[in-house]
Design a protein around this motif. Structure first.
Motif, mmCIF file in Angstrom:
data_model
loop_
_atom_site.group_PDB
_atom_site.id
_atom_site.type_symbol
_atom_site.label_atom_id
_atom_site.label_comp_id
_atom_site.label_asym_id
_atom_site.label_seq_id
_atom_site.Cartn_x
_atom_site.Cartn_y
_atom_site.Cartn_z
ATOM 1 N N ARG A 166 -2.657 4.633 -0.011
ATOM 2 C CA ARG A 166 -3.466 3.704 -0.727
ATOM 3 C C ARG A 166 -2.400 2.242 -1.255
ATOM 4 N NH1 ARG A 166 -5.738 6.938 -3.666
ATOM 5 N NH2 ARG A 166 -7.864 6.869 -2.754
ATOM 6 N N THR A 183 -1.466 0.312 -3.828
ATOM 7 C CA THR A 183 -1.632 -0.299 -5.137
ATOM 8 C C THR A 183 -1.747 -1.926 -5.470
ATOM 9 O OG1 THR A 183 0.645 0.023 -5.256
ATOM 10 C CG2 THR A 183 -0.555 1.910 -5.800
ATOM 11 N N PRO A 184 -2.398 -2.312 -6.503
ATOM 12 C CA PRO A 184 -3.326 -1.363 -7.294
ATOM 13 C C PRO A 184 -4.659 -1.194 -6.758
ATOM 14 C CG PRO A 184 -3.298 -3.599 -8.002
ATOM 15 C CD PRO A 184 -2.390 -3.784 -6.690
ATOM 16 N N TRP A 202 -6.213 0.847 2.262
ATOM 17 C CA TRP A 202 -5.106 1.459 2.627
ATOM 18 C C TRP A 202 -4.505 0.915 3.518
ATOM 19 C CZ3 TRP A 202 -10.246 2.934 1.515
ATOM 20 C CH2 TRP A 202 -10.309 3.790 0.517
ATOM 21 N N GLU A 233 -3.936 13.572 -1.659
ATOM 22 C CA GLU A 233 -2.560 13.030 -1.606
ATOM 23 C C GLU A 233 -1.944 13.245 -0.067
ATOM 24 O OE1 GLU A 233 -1.052 11.535 -4.078
ATOM 25 O OE2 GLU A 233 -2.826 11.843 -5.138
ATOM 26 N N ASP A 264 4.052 8.356 1.863
ATOM 27 C CA ASP A 264 2.974 7.388 1.275
ATOM 28 C C ASP A 264 3.659 6.207 0.876
ATOM 29 O OD1 ASP A 264 1.437 6.687 -0.989
ATOM 30 O OD2 ASP A 264 1.433 8.713 -1.748
ATOM 31 N N TYR A 265 2.724 5.277 0.652
ATOM 32 C CA TYR A 265 3.175 3.594 0.182
ATOM 33 C C TYR A 265 3.985 3.655 -0.806
ATOM 34 C CZ TYR A 265 2.682 -0.936 -1.022
ATOM 35 O OH TYR A 265 2.879 -2.171 -1.748
ATOM 36 N N ARG A 266 3.158 4.320 -1.753
ATOM 37 C CA ARG A 266 3.613 4.238 -3.132
ATOM 38 C C ARG A 266 5.092 4.827 -3.457
ATOM 39 N NH1 ARG A 266 -0.794 7.894 -6.148
ATOM 40 N NH2 ARG A 266 -0.272 9.210 -4.040
ATOM 41 N N HIS A 267 5.380 5.680 -2.514
ATOM 42 C CA HIS A 267 6.870 6.242 -2.551
ATOM 43 C C HIS A 267 7.997 5.515 -1.717
ATOM 44 C CE1 HIS A 267 5.777 9.970 -4.975
ATOM 45 N NE2 HIS A 267 4.817 9.772 -4.099
ATOM 46 N N ASP A 296 11.492 0.319 -6.729
ATOM 47 C CA ASP A 296 11.178 0.039 -7.965
ATOM 48 C C ASP A 296 11.250 -1.443 -8.391
ATOM 49 O OD1 ASP A 296 12.214 3.280 -9.065
ATOM 50 O OD2 ASP A 296 10.285 2.758 -8.425
#
Length: 335
Positions: free
Chosen positions: A284, A286-287, A292, A321, A327-330, A334
Motif C-alpha cells: 500500500r 501511504t497515506p 498500491w 500484511e 513492503d513499501y512501508r519498510h 525514515d
C-alpha cells in the motif's frame, strides 16, 4: 466504458499481468491501462529464470519456492490460452574471473539441483573459457508471448485499454516500471533504473540446449537458428532506443565467446525498473488506503512476479500484511 470496476491497474508488464491474473482469480472486476510506452522493459526482457547470479555464485534466496510458483502460474496461462511461453531449460555458466573461481570453492553446500559441475558435451559453437557450472533448474519465459496471451485472455472478462489514464477514481495498482521514478507517488524510494539492450543473432552452428552465461553476457535459444544475447547496462539515457555503442559492445563480447559465425539481425532496448537494494517493492502506498505499488522487479521479473502478486492480491482483497522485505512501508527511508 464500464462504470463499475473493483480495481484499476496501470501498466501491463510482468507485474501488471501477474496482479491482474491474481485479482481475476479472486473474482474482482478490472480496468487495465497499458499505453505500450517507449522503454518498457518487460516485452524486451529475455525472461531468464536463474538460481545463481553474481560473481559470488550466491543462490537466489527462496529460489525453489519462487520457481515452483512461477512455473505453476505460467503453465496455467499456457493451458488457458493454448500458447507456449515457458521453456524449462538448463543454464551453463563459464567461470573466468579470480573472484568467480574463488567463490567456486565455497559452493560445496549449494544443493546440486541448483548448481553442479557442468557437462558441455551437448553444447557447442563457443569457446571453453574456464570451468563450467550447470544450473539444471534454470528456465526462460517468452515475455512477449506471455503478455500478449494474457492481454487477449483477460480482455474476455475485463476492460483492457491501450491508453494512459488522465484520472482514476477508486482503488488502483500502479505497475509503471521505471516511469514510477519520474513521478512523486513514491517519493522516498531510491531508484536506480538501468537501460539494457539485447540483440537477436543467427548462428547455424551454435548448439545450446539452454542458456549460456559467459564473459558477463547470456545467450539463449529463441527459435531455429536464432538466439537472444545480452544484455548491456547503462544509467545515463533512459529510453527504448537501441544504440550503436551497445551493439558494438555486445558484438565484441560475442566475438570473444563464440567460435562459430553469427550475424546480428535485430536489436532492442528497454529500461529495467530497479530500486536500491535490488529487491521488488509491493504494498500500500501511504497515506492512501486504496493505492498500491508493484514495481522494482529489475531483471528478475519472470521469477518474482507470480509469487509476489499473491501477497499483494491478499492485501488488496483481504487486507493481509505483505512480507516486510518487500513492503513499501519498510523500504522507504525514515524522514
Amino acid at each position: 466504458m464500464k462504470a463499475s470496476v473493483d480495481v484499476s491497474i496501470v501498466g501491463f508488464g510482468l507485474a501488471g499481468a501477474a496482479i491482474a491474473w491474481a485479482l481475476h482469480e479472486r473474482g474482482l472486476r478490472l480496468r487495465v491501462f497499458d499505453a505500450n510506452l517507449d522503454g518498457a522493459s518487460s516485452k524486451v526482457a529475455a525472461g531468464l529464470i536463474t538460481p545463481v547470479t553474481g560473481k559470488k555464485l550466491k543462490p537466489e534466496s527462496n529460489f525453489l519456492e519462487l520457481r515452483k510458483g512461477a512455473v505453476a502460474h505460467y503453465r496455467s496461462i499456457e493451458r488457458l490460452t493454448g500458447l507456449p511461453c515457458l521453456f524449462e531449460r538448463p543454464a551453463l555458466r563459464m567461470l573466468e574471473s579470480e573472484r568467480e573461481l574463488a567463490a567456486l570453492d565455497r559452493t560445496t553446500e549449494t544443493p546440486l539441483e541448483l548448481m553442479q559441475q557442468g557437462d558441455t558435451s551437448d553444447w557447442s559453437g563457443f569457446r571453453t573459457l574456464g570451468p563450467a557450472l550447470l544450473m539444471p533448474l534454470a528456465a526462460r519465459l517468452d515475455t512477449r508471448a506471455y503478455l500478449d496471451a494474457s492481454w487477449q485472455a483477460l480482455s474476455e472478462s475485463h476492460e483492457m485499454l491501450h491508453t494512459t489514464p488522465d484520472d482514476i477514481a477508486g482503488p488502483v495498482v500502479w505497475c509503471c516500471g521505471f516511469r514510477e521514478s519520474l513521478v512523486d507517488r513514491a517519493p522516498k524510494l531510491q531508484w536506480r533504473p538501468a537501460k539494457g539492450e539485447i540483440v537477436l543473432i543467427h548462428a547455424d552452428r551454435l548448439r545450446l540446449p539452454g542458456t549460456l552465461h559467459a564473459r558477463g553476457i547470456w545467450i539463449t535459444p529463441d527459435s531455429d537458428g536464432q538466439f537472444l544475447a545480452g544484455a548491456t547496462y547503462s544509467w545515463d539515457v533512459l529510453d527504448g532506443h537501441p544504440t550503436k555503442e551497445a551493439r558494438e559492445q555486445l558484438r565484441r563480447t560475442l566475438d570473444a565467446v563464440l567460435e562459430t559465425p553469427y550475424t546480428i539481425t535485430r536489436q532492442r532496448a528497454g529500461v529495467r525498473p530497479i530500486v536500491q537494494g535490488r529487491k521488488p517493492v509491493i504494498g500500500r502506498l501511504t497515506p492512501s488506503p486504496t493505492q498500491w505499488i508493484f514495481n522494482g522487479l529489475g531483471s528478475k521479473g519472470s521469477l518474482y512476479a507470480p509469487g509476489l502478486c499473491e501477497f499483494l492480491a491478499e492485501q488488496i482483497v483481504n487486507d493481509r500484511e505483505v512480507p516486510a522485505r518487500f513492503d513499501y512501508r519498510h523500504r522507504i527511508d525514515d524522514p
